[in-house]
Enzyme design. Sequence first.
Site, PDB file in Angstrom:
ATOM      1  N   HIS A   6      -4.053   3.200   8.419  1.00  0.00           N
ATOM      2  CA  HIS A   6      -2.778   2.755   8.987  1.00  0.00           C
ATOM      3  C   HIS A   6      -1.861   3.957   9.229  1.00  0.00           C
ATOM      4  O   HIS A   6      -1.783   4.846   8.381  1.00  0.00           O
ATOM      5  CB  HIS A   6      -2.057   1.807   8.026  1.00  0.00           C
ATOM      6  N   GLU A  34       0.847  -1.193   0.000  1.00  0.00           N
ATOM      7  CA  GLU A  34       0.000   0.000   0.000  1.00  0.00           C
ATOM      8  C   GLU A  34       0.882   1.242   0.000  1.00  0.00           C
ATOM      9  O   GLU A  34       2.111   1.135   0.142  1.00  0.00           O
ATOM     10  CB  GLU A  34      -0.950  -0.011   1.208  1.00  0.00           C
TER      11      GLU A  34
END
Lengths: 371, 293
Positions: free
Chosen positions: B247, B210
């Site tokens: 995150h 990511e």
Amino acid sequence: MKLYEYLAKGILRQAGVPTAPGEVVDTPEQARAAAERIGPAAVKAQVLVGGRGKAGGIRFGNTPAEVEAAARAILGMDLKGYRVERLYVEGRLDIAQELYVSISTDRGARRPLVMASAKGGVEIEEVADEDIVRRHLDVEVGAWPYVGREVARSVGLEGAQAAAFADIVTRLYDVYRRYDAELVEINPLVVAPDGRLVAADARLNVDDAAAFRHPDLPVVEEGTELERRVRAIGLAYVELDGDIAVMANGAGMAMATLDAIQHYGGRPANFLDAGGGASVEPTAQALEVLVSMHPKVIFINIFGGITRCDDVARALLQVRASRGIPVPVVVRLVGTNEEEGVRLLREAGIEAFRDMGPAAEKAVALAGGRS
Amino acid sequence: MAILVGSETRVVVQGITGNQGSFHTAQMLAYGTRVVAGTSPSRVGGREHGVPIFATVREAVEKEGANASVVFVPARFATDAALEAIDAGVGVLVLVPEHMPVQDTMAVLAFARRRGVTVVGPNTFGVLSTEGRCKMGIPPNHIYRPGPVGLVARSGTLSYEIAASLSAAGLGQTTAVGIGGDPVAGLTFVDVLERFEADPETRAVVMVGEIGGTAEEVAAEFIHRMTKPVVAYLAGRAAPPGKRMGHAGAIIERGRGTLESKRRALTEAGARVAEMPWEVAGLVREALGARAG
């Protein structure tokens, strides 16, 4: 968490880093009074955006009257979306040279990193790589004076200036550790005509995860009103500018869901991670936020691992019953307790999708197709 | 065979009586994991799901032969728990908690390096080996099947989505590893790729990355030299710069960590990069077919 310049400066000053005298004010009259004590001054908007100078958020005044006028001009300004409500009036510095120095966490190296440059005064990402000195530190050793001496030499400093610079590096590292900083930066670190080094602008970003160790630090709320509201209920949320409201479970899934919407030509309105194992209540709260955004479509994408599909279905039906959902809802629901979740939705007239792609495609179509 | 954990792994659960710790201990046991001990400040001497509870990890190591620990205590106590486990001599440490202070993580990793301990996470779903029936962490038990694919991911749920699609396509997994969503982590993509490359049972690797940081770019340098095919999916195409996407590590900062940079690096290294998560299984089949032919 980012700290305002004046707070960062206060912490640096306390740590023994040389700064110019300065005062925080929130009216033009206070600015004038501060200038009477300080003399010729810079008047600086206290907002958490870079490039304040170029955007008109920093002005100078040689007399108290000029400082007051500068304050009047800046207060209330809109600076890249932030209203200026507070100013820092700081003694004006004469500049012979502008340096850069910072300590940050290097993610890849998993170590603190000292960065320095003789070409300060602009954002460090605009400085050519060969003009930046990088020096990793060992957390078990820290920044002893020799590190500062070596870095000082690398940016071309000598004699007393090199010693002063080395001292600043050690003190910056103390601040980095003591405040759980992600970044502590002095830019520019001004070399005055008399050779002294003074921190002219400073940034201090504190690790959000360590905020519990720093109850004394004032919490500076970042983001839009809606972003703050959703974070207050403990969910990760980012506002975007599209018209399809999105909820997914887990950060990676939520990102992938936005990507899928974009893939089919749609525009997501937000990022919302409802958590990897959210139960009925927080999921319902998250849904209420989505409804309040007035999107064209709501898209719920759930892969139930720890999250239970029937909990998600119940949350959706609860919100629909209590306040109504005036826009189409597309639901993709698979995983733990899938059958029960799908059955609950079907009884309420909602047909859940099994696959993420077709669901995303449907959401985009309902929002009016490709934009 | 599997990497990191297996049938010889004897797990101690730190925080076994908490909500999370208790729930996932039951799940880990149901999967077949040898959970031999737990720690908790309360109920020392008692049992949780039949597992004996100790006051310290050291006792769990000495009395039950624990050689790996999974941490479920709240984030602000996780540093202490991690250091305790390393000091007590476990070989593998899985840190599930999200929101551990980053500077604490650096200190834990430095200590672990000195003691030769492998740290997974923090902010990870953990590690699961199908062959060894060993799970340390939180992934749902039902989605994995034994098979030839090594799976490594930053994100939990997204990796479950992809694991389930692989299983549905008849492509089982050797081991699933979560490196975690934090900016600073123990195991890196490269560490896991190296182990998969050396593991005789693993024939292809799926990597779920990511935005944020440069771990995928660094991994690409290693993928260049791998003999096994790698299929990647990268999340965060639609993410704006400067925003944390859930995150702590998923943020494009100062121009670094963009999806485009990662995709380019991986493609140039010879990895097959899926545009969307549901394309991964097809690319793995293609890669295995190409390799066999």
